[in-house]
Design an enzyme around this catalytic site. Sequence first.
Site, PDB file in Angstrom:
ATOM      1  N   GLU A 146       0.801  -1.230   0.000  1.00  0.00           N
ATOM      2  CA  GLU A 146       0.000   0.000   0.000  1.00  0.00           C
ATOM      3  C   GLU A 146       0.836   1.283   0.000  1.00  0.00           C
ATOM      4  O   GLU A 146       0.796   2.068   0.958  1.00  0.00           O
ATOM      5  CB  GLU A 146      -0.967   0.007   1.192  1.00  0.00           C
ATOM      6  CG  GLU A 146      -1.943  -1.138   1.165  1.00  0.00           C
ATOM      7  CD  GLU A 146      -3.014  -1.047   2.239  1.00  0.00           C
ATOM      8  OE1 GLU A 146      -2.928  -0.169   3.109  1.00  0.00           O
ATOM      9  OE2 GLU A 146      -3.954  -1.853   2.203  1.00  0.00           O
ATOM     10  N   GLU A 198      -4.967  -8.488   0.706  1.00  0.00           N
ATOM     11  CA  GLU A 198      -5.665  -8.140   1.949  1.00  0.00           C
ATOM     12  C   GLU A 198      -7.140  -7.963   1.641  1.00  0.00           C
ATOM     13  O   GLU A 198      -7.500  -7.357   0.629  1.00  0.00           O
ATOM     14  CB  GLU A 198      -5.186  -6.802   2.534  1.00  0.00           C
ATOM     15  CG  GLU A 198      -3.887  -6.833   3.272  1.00  0.00           C
ATOM     16  CD  GLU A 198      -3.555  -5.485   3.919  1.00  0.00           C
ATOM     17  OE1 GLU A 198      -4.485  -4.718   4.252  1.00  0.00           O
ATOM     18  OE2 GLU A 198      -2.363  -5.215   4.077  1.00  0.00           O
TER      19      GLU A 198
HETATM   20  O1  IFM Z   1      -4.324  -2.801   9.075  1.00  0.00           O
HETATM   21  C1  IFM Z   1      -4.276  -2.306   7.775  1.00  0.00           C
HETATM   22  C2  IFM Z   1      -3.069  -2.833   7.041  1.00  0.00           C
HETATM   23  O2  IFM Z   1      -1.893  -2.565   7.709  1.00  0.00           O
HETATM   24  C3  IFM Z   1      -2.991  -2.208   5.678  1.00  0.00           C
HETATM   25  N1  IFM Z   1      -4.232  -2.366   4.961  1.00  0.00           N
HETATM   26  C4  IFM Z   1      -5.461  -2.030   5.628  1.00  0.00           C
HETATM   27  C5  IFM Z   1      -5.502  -2.701   6.994  1.00  0.00           C
HETATM   28  C6  IFM Z   1      -6.796  -2.294   7.730  1.00  0.00           C
HETATM   29  O3  IFM Z   1      -6.835  -0.912   7.878  1.00  0.00           O
END
Ligand code: IFM
Length: 451
Positions: A163, A358
């Site tokens: 990210e 994710e």
């Molecule tokens: O916890 C975060 C993660 O570190 C990065 N992506 C989103 C998740 C939830 O906010």
Amino acid sequence: MGFKKDFVWGTATSSYQIEGAYNEDGRGLSIWDVHSHQPGNVDCQHTGDIACDHYHKFKEDVLLMKNLGIKAYRFSLSWPRIFPDGTGKINEKGVKFYSNLIDELLKNGIEPYITLFHWDYPYALYKKGGWLNDDSVKWFKEYAGEVSRLYSDRVKNFITFNEPQCFIGEGYLSGAHAPGLKVSYKDIFQMCHNVLKAHGAAVIAIRENAKQPVKIGYAPTCSVKYPASEKKEDIDAARKAFFDSYPLSRSVMWNTAWWSDPVVLGHYPEDGLEMYNEYLPEITDEDMKLINQPIDFYAQNIYNGRGVRATSDGNYEFTDRYAGFPKTAIQWPITPECLRWGPKFLYERYKLPFYITENGMSAHDVISLDGKVHDPNRIDFLNRYLLELEKAADEGADIQGYFLWSFMDNFEWAKGYTDRFGIVFVDYNTQKRIPKDSAYWYKDWIEKHSI
Ligand code: IFM
């Protein structure tokens, strides 16, 4: 058709969010240590000092993963645990920790996926200018090469960045995350460019040092734009909205194409080049060649999206969310469609094997009187999202795997421990782990969808 037979069903975490042991065994400081120790930066002044104490409890955690039928685990390395000063001298105890973790995973039949950078930037390098310093490319390359040299005998999958939208956008534009700055757009775009160059340099270094053929990917995030209907004009409108560059007025770092076109297609999107022109650094052909290293898979973190419809003037508009629209505890909208249209659009554009690295939700989880943690909302969320992901696979996207965020509750950055994303509940007073109902649901889902 459905998911492939060898589909990778995993869970994900990141170093600063779970490890704790922030000053043990020679680990250097990261910008998150410094940021979270500064009053006012994180809800309730929580820090990652102890987090889930995974540094000490990793064997228990791996065993739990195994018992829950999890086939793959995506975790990140704490760069300053390996290089306390970011470059130069290596911390053998830190190296050993990850080596032991990898061995433990393999012993339990769980495939490790390493993310090199999930936001805990070495404080020592930050003081030298961090991503703004052009040397940051070389620093990351050194780290990536070392990681590959150390672990690629056993690890076959590596992800460079998690990210970049967030660690640049939240860290340096909104200032909500470490290091908590609000810098100029000129500096922002310089950092973006350096991060992308660092990605390319890392891909080269990983391959150069790999002890066996490895697969390398990249994991940005996004807000998916999905069509309001199945009509062709709405689908085209959503695709366009998804890849359009964001104006400066609209959380500019959340761009999808700006962060991914250079990596996969070898050029920045034209509309962005025009819009951000006055803030851009010099971008050379050599830079673009470096950024555009061949990668083996494209990954994306996807949590939600926005409906889009075509307008009669050939443009598009976002659909309204109705009153009472479903949302998670962290107030993110629940939009399962994003797991169908996101992967479809991304696969169509980038034509690379695709992973969801994710996806998941935060909920107000509690231990009930029966000692269990019942989280029906998360089960419903996962069920709806995975059914949509299956549609994307049915419709031709080459989807290789899914990593649920998160294996266990953890430090949710500026929100501290107030939001729970795990399928395993962590009692932070005792460090006891309790698999939530959703963990058993996921186990069952994996069993049904594996060979
Ligand atoms: O916890 C975060 C993660 O570190 C990065 N992506 C989103 C998740 C939830 O906010």
